[in-house]
Enzyme design. Sequence first.
Site, PDB file in Angstrom:
ATOM      1  CG  ASP A   1      -4.347   1.324   5.058  1.00 15.44           C
ATOM      2  OD1 ASP A   1      -5.212   1.303   6.562  1.00 15.44           O
ATOM      3  OD2 ASP A   1      -4.678   2.686   4.281  1.00 15.44           O
TER       4      ASP A   1
ATOM      5  CD  GLU B   1      -1.841   5.866   2.649  1.00 15.16           C
ATOM      6  OE1 GLU B   1      -2.746   7.128   2.078  1.00 15.16           O
ATOM      7  OE2 GLU B   1      -1.818   5.396   3.024  1.00 15.16           O
TER       8      GLU B   1
ATOM      9  CG  ASP C   1      -2.060   1.073   1.632  1.00 15.73           C
ATOM     10  OD1 ASP C   1      -3.005   0.946   0.618  1.00 15.73           O
ATOM     11  OD2 ASP C   1      -1.441   1.942   1.879  1.00 15.73           O
TER      12      ASP C   1
ATOM     13  CG  HIS D   1      -7.079   6.670   4.525  1.00 15.42           C
ATOM     14  ND1 HIS D   1      -7.323   6.202   3.114  1.00 15.42           N
ATOM     15  CD2 HIS D   1      -8.035   6.619   5.170  1.00 15.42           C
ATOM     16  CE1 HIS D   1      -8.503   6.381   3.246  1.00 15.42           C
ATOM     17  NE2 HIS D   1      -9.225   6.360   4.132  1.00 15.42           N
TER      18      HIS D   1
END
Length: 259
Positions: free
Chosen positions: A169, A26, A24, A164
Amino acid sequence: MLGVQQTFDDLGAPLHRVPFVVLDLETTGTSPGTDAITEIGAVRYVGGELNGTFHTLIDPGADIPPLITVLTGITTAMVIGAPRIEEVLPTLLEFVGDAVIVGHNVRFDKGFLDAAAVRLGYGRMPNRTSDTCALSRRLLAEEVRDHRLATLATHLRSPVTPIHRALEDAKATAHVFFELLQRAGTIGVVYLEDLMRLPTARGAPHYAKLRLTDSLPRKPGVYLFRNGAGEVIYIGKAKELRSRCAATSTATGGVGSPR
């Protein structure tokens, strides 16, 4: 160049032999062309067992927009002194290796990684991908109100709550993925080729017919399909009998046999 890297492309491999890296990201926004990665989290599984963890904040080279900070909690101050993507990417590529990359809306994450890899001269990552959102739409359509990661994590009782942030995540996505693999196994999805085909397979009632091809050889040959009355409804030839018969049986609803 990534073209030299060996990838796990044995579609006939049983899923328990396939390495998976669940990841994952960001980012500062939604466009791989203009936005940048701020955090990467990944967990690697081999034989269904956790084999490694990767996590780092990344300096995007620009301020993090306030709306992104509200969503992720990552501030510009937090990434000051963090490595840049050019420092992180070689280590990440080594960590991923030949694994199948898994993510929730995995095209988003891989799109950012591919953009960075191309910009830095590595080329696009050649790894196969599996998307937990797409798998959920095929396997949990009658069970959940939507297919957001938070919804699936709650429904499938993930011990990690997605917040998040990249590593949390990724861990939640991994739990969802392996729960979905168990569901898929009950309808005959036991090989990598079955998993790759599952999100776009037509006609859910025919998924179980994947099991009917287990005994077919992985070699060239001629095959035919018969309907319930025993009438031939399709004849074809293939370089690899099992893969072709599995693909055709899910589309036609017929039962294949080699000749």
